[in-house]
Design a protein around this motif. Structure first.
Motif, PDB file in Angstrom:
ATOM      1  N   PRO A 107      87.768 -16.922  48.719  1.00  0.00           N
ATOM      2  CA  PRO A 107      86.556 -17.745  48.769  1.00  0.00           C
ATOM      3  C   PRO A 107      85.459 -17.111  47.923  1.00  0.00           C
ATOM      4  O   PRO A 107      85.477 -15.910  47.676  1.00  0.00           O
ATOM      5  CB  PRO A 107      86.174 -17.709  50.248  1.00  0.00           C
TER       6      PRO A 107
ATOM      7  N   PRO B 104      83.079 -29.228  55.738  1.00  0.00           N
ATOM      8  CA  PRO B 104      83.518 -27.820  55.816  1.00  0.00           C
ATOM      9  C   PRO B 104      84.806 -27.540  55.040  1.00  0.00           C
ATOM     10  O   PRO B 104      84.920 -26.504  54.390  1.00  0.00           O
ATOM     11  CB  PRO B 104      83.722 -27.584  57.311  1.00  0.00           C
ATOM     12  N   HIS B 105      85.774 -28.482  55.096  1.00  0.00           N
ATOM     13  CA  HIS B 105      87.056 -28.181  54.447  1.00  0.00           C
ATOM     14  C   HIS B 105      86.982 -28.291  52.934  1.00  0.00           C
ATOM     15  O   HIS B 105      87.947 -27.992  52.241  1.00  0.00           O
ATOM     16  CB  HIS B 105      88.172 -29.061  55.024  1.00  0.00           C
TER      17      HIS B 105
ATOM     18  N   ALA C 208      91.249 -15.205  55.960  1.00  0.00           N
ATOM     19  CA  ALA C 208      90.102 -15.683  55.195  1.00  0.00           C
ATOM     20  C   ALA C 208      90.164 -15.195  53.749  1.00  0.00           C
ATOM     21  O   ALA C 208      89.983 -15.963  52.807  1.00  0.00           O
ATOM     22  CB  ALA C 208      88.814 -15.227  55.868  1.00  0.00           C
TER      23      ALA C 208
ATOM     24  N   ARG D 168      84.379 -26.805  51.265  1.00  0.00           N
ATOM     25  CA  ARG D 168      83.485 -25.739  50.794  1.00  0.00           C
ATOM     26  C   ARG D 168      84.277 -24.497  50.391  1.00  0.00           C
ATOM     27  O   ARG D 168      85.256 -24.161  51.053  1.00  0.00           O
ATOM     28  CB  ARG D 168      82.497 -25.351  51.894  1.00  0.00           C
ATOM     29  N   PRO D 169      83.829 -23.809  49.353  1.00  0.00           N
ATOM     30  CA  PRO D 169      84.545 -22.601  48.899  1.00  0.00           C
ATOM     31  C   PRO D 169      84.169 -21.389  49.747  1.00  0.00           C
ATOM     32  O   PRO D 169      83.772 -20.346  49.238  1.00  0.00           O
ATOM     33  CB  PRO D 169      84.047 -22.450  47.455  1.00  0.00           C
ATOM     34  N   VAL D 170      84.269 -21.565  51.060  1.00  0.00           N
ATOM     35  CA  VAL D 170      83.770 -20.566  51.987  1.00  0.00           C
ATOM     36  C   VAL D 170      84.832 -20.348  53.048  1.00  0.00           C
ATOM     37  O   VAL D 170      85.490 -21.293  53.456  1.00  0.00           O
ATOM     38  CB  VAL D 170      82.486 -21.122  52.663  1.00  0.00           C
ATOM     39  N   ASN D 171      85.037 -19.109  53.471  1.00  0.00           N
ATOM     40  CA  ASN D 171      85.916 -18.873  54.614  1.00  0.00           C
ATOM     41  C   ASN D 171      85.226 -17.990  55.622  1.00  0.00           C
ATOM     42  O   ASN D 171      84.364 -17.186  55.276  1.00  0.00           O
ATOM     43  CB  ASN D 171      87.246 -18.245  54.176  1.00  0.00           C
ATOM     44  N   THR D 172      85.609 -18.172  56.875  1.00  0.00           N
ATOM     45  CA  THR D 172      84.917 -17.491  57.962  1.00  0.00           C
ATOM     46  C   THR D 172      85.888 -16.614  58.747  1.00  0.00           C
ATOM     47  O   THR D 172      87.019 -17.024  58.994  1.00  0.00           O
ATOM     48  CB  THR D 172      84.293 -18.532  58.911  1.00  0.00           C
TER      49      THR D 172
END
Lengths: 375, 303
Positions: free
Chosen positions: A158, A80-81, A153, A83-87
């Motif tokens: 992201p 998860p850390h 985020a 990945r170019p993704v934020n939640t």
């Protein structure tokens, strides 16, 4: 400042993703493609697998099978850390032991981005909370915490922003206000948003594309207007707005239309608006597309006419009245009528006929639960 | 607070005095207990620590006085024991923390999905309390005695040199201290980790923090209340412990701590002023250390 935050979003692809939990399947061979820069909503009741989908994209769950691609790159096995993704979490999950500014700067500091404090401050300014940087999360209201979570985020730019029912805990008025703000921010920064919600109004109001999920599968996907105008399954027709559904055997079929017979009335749908053309099929109409008449009207073949029936319930909702009409051998039909003149138009117990234009009918792929195939 | 709450519900003066009396009645048993068993013994302890030997010169007879010399006497005579006490307490607390944290994390976080296992493990942590700690320490004395199977084995594999014995060593005392006080570390840590919201950890990893960073930046600070109370609950009693270090248990004359010397002065030498002065010194040092520790960790509001 918005320019500083904006980046080109990346597209997201789920290929054949399946997730089994002990005892049940949360996601069943899901395929999904979200183009870059879209505001995409996953809509469904609780337990339909929408949050599981989001957690798989974030890397917080591992799919049982299938691949996840962001911007064409396979990230299925990425932590998860990385990945170019934020939640934006449903509970916001703001760190209680840090100030608001430290919360927002957290992601930047982890990636050793230069000047994290100034960038965090800019992100807080974007959500109009620049003045609360030194406070702690528990000193803010729910709506403010929600905006901080969004800033925390967004500040990381992201490729993909995941929103897990972020407005669920807010009251109605604040929710509507945040919907408008969220949509404005998405247009401003140009990121790909994947929004998970069970609120159909929220999904239709904000998203470019809505996917309606049920029991671990996507039932139907499309622009909100298209989904509302032509639901293809009984679930979608009931979950997205309200529908009157009629089930019957096809008795008449020509080049342009298909008709079924229900309790002595003929209900017709345009062939191009029907998924199935033979056997037992379900035809529906939206309550606001139907009207009722106090005497039997004379209508052409371009209308469906049912009746007579009896008005058994009238609900006043402000802008409109909802009439529930019991038609013998057909069932209950809901009709919405705007409050433009006398209200209510008719009294409880009145005898009425119901009609709508054939072009407003829609034919479903499946039958509603609890109805049997009569073929 | 209690007064304010009562006051607001009873606006009249008469009502206030009445509810005031109720509050006083409720507080009275606690106050009497504190005065009888804390304030009076404390004052008596301080007074005893200042007493001077009686003119008769008999051992064990003292008269009220203001003999500050008792303090300089104990500090000069017993400074090695004082240093050893706090050294042991520090070491045993650190070891307890290092053992307890992973254990408490496992019970409080990892075992959450299995409540049966969680309850069983908590019971196991508490289980030693069902047997008197003197008995348990005696049992360890048997287990670690010179010709016990464990020691035979330790000699065989070369953990100890042939002439070396474990019992009576400083290591044995620290071992006993850790063993006896570790539940006081594990339980507060468990309570604090059990309440740890997993979603914060998920948010941390979502914000690019590696598992090690998530632990350092989120888990550790959020479990700080448990760490503080756990270390205080072990450090304070260990510093004053007189059982483990005693010759009758795991120690020897080379491992005596403050408690051992207080015990000896009271019961054998009958030097009551010295024993009292020693107790006051112990209390004073603990008070200073704890105040400094709590200030430093910024958790005054926890106490």
């Amino acid at each position: 400042m918005a320019g500083e935050l904006s980046v080109a979003g990346a597209d997201l692809e789920l290929i054949d993703v399946r997730k089994d939990f002990p005892g049940f399947t949360a996601l069943d061979d899901m395929d999904l493609h979200i183009p870059a820069g879209q505001f995409f909503a996953l809509l469904g009741p609780s337990g339909c697998g929408k949050t599981t989908t989001l957690r798989i994209v974030a890397g917080l769950e591992t799919p049982t099978q299938g691949r996840v691609l962001i911007g064409g790159k396979d990230i299925t096995d990425t932590k998860p850390h990385e990945r170019p993704v934020n939640t934006v979490f449903q509970s916001y999950a703001l760190f209680p032991h840090m100030t608001i500014l430290d919360n927002v700067a957290f992601g930047l500091r982890q990636r050793k981005v230069e000047d994290p404090v100034a960038k965090a401050q800019a992100a807080l300014d974007l959500v109009e909370l620049g003045h609360v940087g030194e406070r702690r999360p528990q000193q803010l209201s729910g709506g403010q915490q929600q905006r901080v979570a969004l800033a925390r985020a967004l500040v990381n730019r992201p490729s993909l922003l995941l929103l897990d029912e972020p407005l669920g805990a807010l009251d109605l008025k604040l929710r509507r206000q945040m919907q408008i703000e969220l949509k404005a921010i998405q247009m401003e920064v140009g990121l790909t948003f994947l929004h998970v919600t069970h609120d159909q109004e929220e999904a239709m109001d904000m998203a470019d594309t809505v996917a309606v999920m049920n029991k671990g599968r996507i039932e139907q996907m499309g622009a909100p207007e298209a989904l509302y105008d032509r639901p293809k399954t009984a679930f979608v027709s009931k979950f997205l707005g309200q529908s009157n559904l009629f089930v019957g055997k096809v008795v008449d079929s020509n080049a342009n239309s298909v008709s079924i017979e229900v309790g002595g009335s003929k209900i017709t749908v345009d062939k191009k608006r029907a998924e199935k053309h033979e056997g037992t099929i379900a035809i529906g109409v939206r309550p606001e597309k139907a009207t009722f008449h106090e005497s039997k009207p004379t209508l052409g073949a371009d209308h469906v006419l049912i009746g007579p029936g009896e008005i058994i319930d009238i609900r006043f909702t402000g802008v409109s009245n909802q009439y529930l009409i019991e038609v013998p051998n057909v069932g209950e039909i809901t009709v919405f009528a705007q409050n433009v003149g006398k209200s209510p138009v008719v009294e409880l117990g009145a005898k009425v006929w119901i009609s709508w234009k054939v072009e407003h009918s829609f034919g479903l792929r499946d039958l509603p639960d609890g109805t049997e195939d009569q073929g | 607070m209690a007064f304010a709450a009562f006051g607001s519900s009873a606006p009249t003066t008469q009502g206030q005095t009445k509810s005031g009396r109720v509050v006083l009645a409720l507080l009275l048993p606690g106050l009497i207990y504190l005065v009888l068993f804390f304030v009076i013994p404390l004052v008596s302890l301080v007074l005893t620590s200042l007493e001077a030997p009686a003119a008769s010169g008999k051992i064990g007879e003292y008269v009220p006085g203001f003999d500050i010399g008792n303090y300089s006497y104990v500090v000069t005579k017993y400074w090695p024991q004082i240093a050893r006490s706090f050294g042991f307490a520090f070491l045993a607390t650190i070891i307890s923390l290092l053992i307890s944290y992973p254990l408490a994390y496992f019970i409080g976080v990892k075992a959450r999905s299995r409540p049966m296992l969680q309850r069983m493990l908590v019971t196991l942590v508490i289980a030693p309390f069902f047997i008197s700690f003197l008995l348990r320490t005696i049992a360890w004395k048997q287990l670690l005695a010179d010709h016990s199977p464990i020691m035979e084995w330790a000699h065989q594999v070369g953990l100890l040199s042939p002439s070396q014995s474990f019992i009576g060593s400083e290591a044995a005392v620290v071992f006993g201290l850790v063993y006896n006080f570790i539940p006081f570390m594990t339980l507060p840590l468990y309570t604090s980790l059990e309440r740890l919201d997993i979603r914060f950890l998920e948010a941390g990893s979502d914000l690019y923090a590696s598992p090690a960073k998530v632990f350092r930046k989120i888990t550790l600070p959020l479990s700080m209340p448990g760490i503080i109370s756990g270390t205080l609950l072990t450090f304070i009693p260990i510093a004053g412990d007189y059982v483990n270090a005693s010759r009758d248990f795991l120690g020897s004359s080379n491992t005596s701590m403050i408690g051992t010397m207080v015990d000896a002065d009271f019961l054998q030498n009958r030097n009551y002023p010295a024993a009292s002065a020693m107790s006051v010194v112990l209390m004073g040092i603990i008070l200073i250390l704890v105040t400094w520790y709590v200030r430093k960790s910024g958790t005054e509001d926890l106490l």
